[in-house]
Design a protein around this motif. Structure first.
Motif, short mmCIF file in Angstrom:
data_model
loop_
_atom_site.label_atom_id
_atom_site.label_comp_id
_atom_site.label_asym_id
_atom_site.label_seq_id
_atom_site.Cartn_x
_atom_site.Cartn_y
_atom_site.Cartn_z
N GLN A 130 0.81 -1.22 0.00
CA GLN A 130 0.00 0.00 0.00
C GLN A 130 0.84 1.27 0.00
OE1 GLN A 130 -2.33 -0.70 3.53
NE2 GLN A 130 -3.99 -1.69 2.39
N LYS A 131 1.92 1.28 0.78
CA LYS A 131 2.68 2.51 0.98
C LYS A 131 4.06 2.48 0.34
CE LYS A 131 0.93 5.29 3.14
NZ LYS A 131 0.65 5.54 4.56
N GLY A 132 4.52 1.29 -0.07
CA GLY A 132 5.79 1.20 -0.77
C GLY A 132 6.99 1.35 0.13
N PHE A 133 8.10 1.73 -0.49
CA PHE A 133 9.36 1.96 0.19
C PHE A 133 9.58 3.46 0.30
CE2 PHE A 133 9.35 -1.88 -2.28
CZ PHE A 133 9.76 -2.85 -1.37
N LEU A 134 10.44 3.86 1.21
CA LEU A 134 10.65 5.29 1.44
C LEU A 134 12.14 5.59 1.50
CD1 LEU A 134 9.04 7.93 2.01
CD2 LEU A 134 9.37 7.45 4.45
N TYR A 142 4.95 8.47 8.20
CA TYR A 142 4.44 8.16 6.87
C TYR A 142 3.64 6.85 6.89
CZ TYR A 142 4.37 6.52 2.04
OH TYR A 142 3.98 6.04 0.82
N TYR A 143 4.20 5.82 7.52
CA TYR A 143 3.54 4.52 7.52
C TYR A 143 2.40 4.42 8.53
CZ TYR A 143 7.25 2.92 4.46
OH TYR A 143 8.10 2.77 3.39
N GLN A 144 2.31 5.38 9.43
CA GLN A 144 1.21 5.38 10.40
C GLN A 144 -0.08 5.96 9.82
OE1 GLN A 144 3.00 7.58 13.58
NE2 GLN A 144 3.98 5.77 14.50
N GLN A 145 0.03 6.65 8.68
CA GLN A 145 -1.14 7.28 8.08
C GLN A 145 -1.90 6.30 7.19
OE1 GLN A 145 -1.61 10.38 9.34
NE2 GLN A 145 0.33 9.87 10.34
N GLU A 146 -3.21 6.22 7.37
CA GLU A 146 -4.04 5.37 6.51
C GLU A 146 -4.64 6.24 5.41
OE1 GLU A 146 -6.84 3.34 8.94
OE2 GLU A 146 -5.32 2.22 10.06
N ASP A 147 -3.78 6.66 4.50
CA ASP A 147 -4.19 7.60 3.46
C ASP A 147 -3.32 7.37 2.24
OD1 ASP A 147 -5.51 9.68 2.18
OD2 ASP A 147 -5.48 10.95 3.96
N THR A 148 -3.50 8.19 1.21
CA THR A 148 -2.70 8.09 0.00
C THR A 148 -1.24 8.43 0.30
OG1 THR A 148 -3.05 10.40 -0.59
CG2 THR A 148 -4.68 8.79 -1.37
N PRO A 149 -0.31 8.03 -0.56
CA PRO A 149 1.08 8.39 -0.34
C PRO A 149 1.29 9.90 -0.24
CG PRO A 149 0.96 6.63 -1.94
CD PRO A 149 -0.45 7.06 -1.68
N LEU A 195 2.67 11.64 3.12
CA LEU A 195 3.92 12.40 3.12
C LEU A 195 3.71 13.80 3.69
CD1 LEU A 195 5.42 11.39 -0.35
CD2 LEU A 195 6.47 10.95 1.88
N PHE A 196 2.61 14.43 3.30
CA PHE A 196 2.33 15.78 3.79
C PHE A 196 2.20 15.80 5.32
CE2 PHE A 196 -0.56 19.16 5.10
CZ PHE A 196 0.05 20.27 4.54
N VAL A 197 1.43 14.86 5.86
CA VAL A 197 1.23 14.79 7.31
C VAL A 197 2.56 14.48 8.00
CG1 VAL A 197 0.13 13.50 9.17
CG2 VAL A 197 -1.19 14.13 7.14
N ALA A 198 3.34 13.56 7.44
CA ALA A 198 4.63 13.19 8.05
C ALA A 198 5.58 14.38 8.09
CB ALA A 198 5.25 12.04 7.27
N PHE A 199 5.64 15.15 7.02
CA PHE A 199 6.50 16.33 7.00
C PHE A 199 6.02 17.37 8.00
CE2 PHE A 199 8.82 14.60 3.62
CZ PHE A 199 9.83 15.46 3.21
#
Length: 286
Positions: free
Chosen positions: A57-61, A89-96, A100-104
């Protein structure tokens, strides 16, 4: 470099290298303190989540951050950026893109709050450039002047846009790209993480696909300052990923090494051509 200390618990060597094999992806990070600085304020990480569903779902980072602030504060800021973003990033249940926006945003707020609690860390900040690799799609988040490139079919494409004073001058038509390379304020940032309570983040889905034999490169300005696009492209034709990264770092040092130097390379390999790599440590995200 933070991720190395986090995995091993030891102090980093002047130059460090870490390779990761995951399915048809290879990744390598090389970082060096350079020839002038006494400590390394860069941080980098390649993340492979442990759970297969999350990986799908979230891929690699992949992330690179370049800290600033003095008194080792820059090192703290860059380490906080890669650590917070990698987890959030991986804690969010949303689009990549949304993740990413929330993680930043979380990382920016954490750095800002930490800086305001300690006078020795007041004003610290960091650049950060991240790319999520989801199958053959790329999603970028970016603040500052670290860079993301895609090497595809022999062509090097810069995917990120620097948040610097000279880049604004280029966009306004005041100076040319060639003039910007020698401008005395070429490293003056207009945007950084942790210097304000909120930060504007460039987040986008990259339209170009990440396919077999393509390579991604993330790096700090301590590397790309010394090379033209054509020179970087030449390095990226070197077959072995670790050799390509190490030769770029060595060449940057030979040309001055005025700053910390960090490069993270990821390549997608044709599964039929994939050669087993040496066993390495992997980062697990709960």
């Amino acid at each position: 470099m933070f991720w190395k200390k986090w995995l091993s618990g030891g102090e980093p060597k002047p130059t460090e290298e870490h390779s990761i094999r995951e399915e048809d992806l290879r990744a390598v990070v090389v970082t060096d303190v350079g020839r002038v600085r006494t400590n390394n304020e860069d941080a980098a990480r390649f993340v492979r989540p442990s759970k297969i569903l999350i990986r799908i779902q979230k891929g690699f980072l992949a992330l690179v951050a370049d800290g600033m602030g003095g008194h080792a504060a820059g090192e703290i800021a860059s380490q906080m950026a890669v650590e917070t973003i990698a987890k959030a990033y991986y804690q969010q249940e949303d689009t990549p893109e949304s993740s990413l926006f929330v993680a930043f945003a979380k990382a920016n707020r954490a750095i800002w709050q930490t800086a305001n609690k300690n006078v020795m860390q007041k004003g610290m900040g960091t650049t950060c450039t991240a790319v999520a690799i989801c199958q053959n799609r790329l999603y970028m988040a970016h603040v500052g002047d670290s860079r993301l490139y895609l090497f595809k079919d022999g062509q090097l494409i810069q995917l990120s846009t620097d948040h610097t004073y000279v880049q604004e001058l280029i966009q306004q038509g005041v100076i040319s790209a060639e003039e910007a390379e020698k401008h005395p304020d070429r490293n003056m940032l207009t945007r950084a993480m942790g210097t304000h309570n909120k930060v504007e983040v460039d987040v986008q889905a990259i339209s170009t696909l990440f396919e077999n034999n393509d390579r991604i490169m993330l790096c700090s300005d301590g590397l790309y300052d010394y090379f033209s696009l054509a020179e970087i492209a030449t390095f990226l034709t070197i077959p072995a990923l670790n050799e390509a990264a190490q030769q770029m770092v060595d060449a940057a040092k030979q040309r001055g090494g005025h700053d910390n130097i960090t490069v993270l390379l990821v390549e997608r390999v044709n599964p039929e051509e994939f050669q087993p790599a040496k066993p390495t440590e992997n980062i697990d995200i709960p």
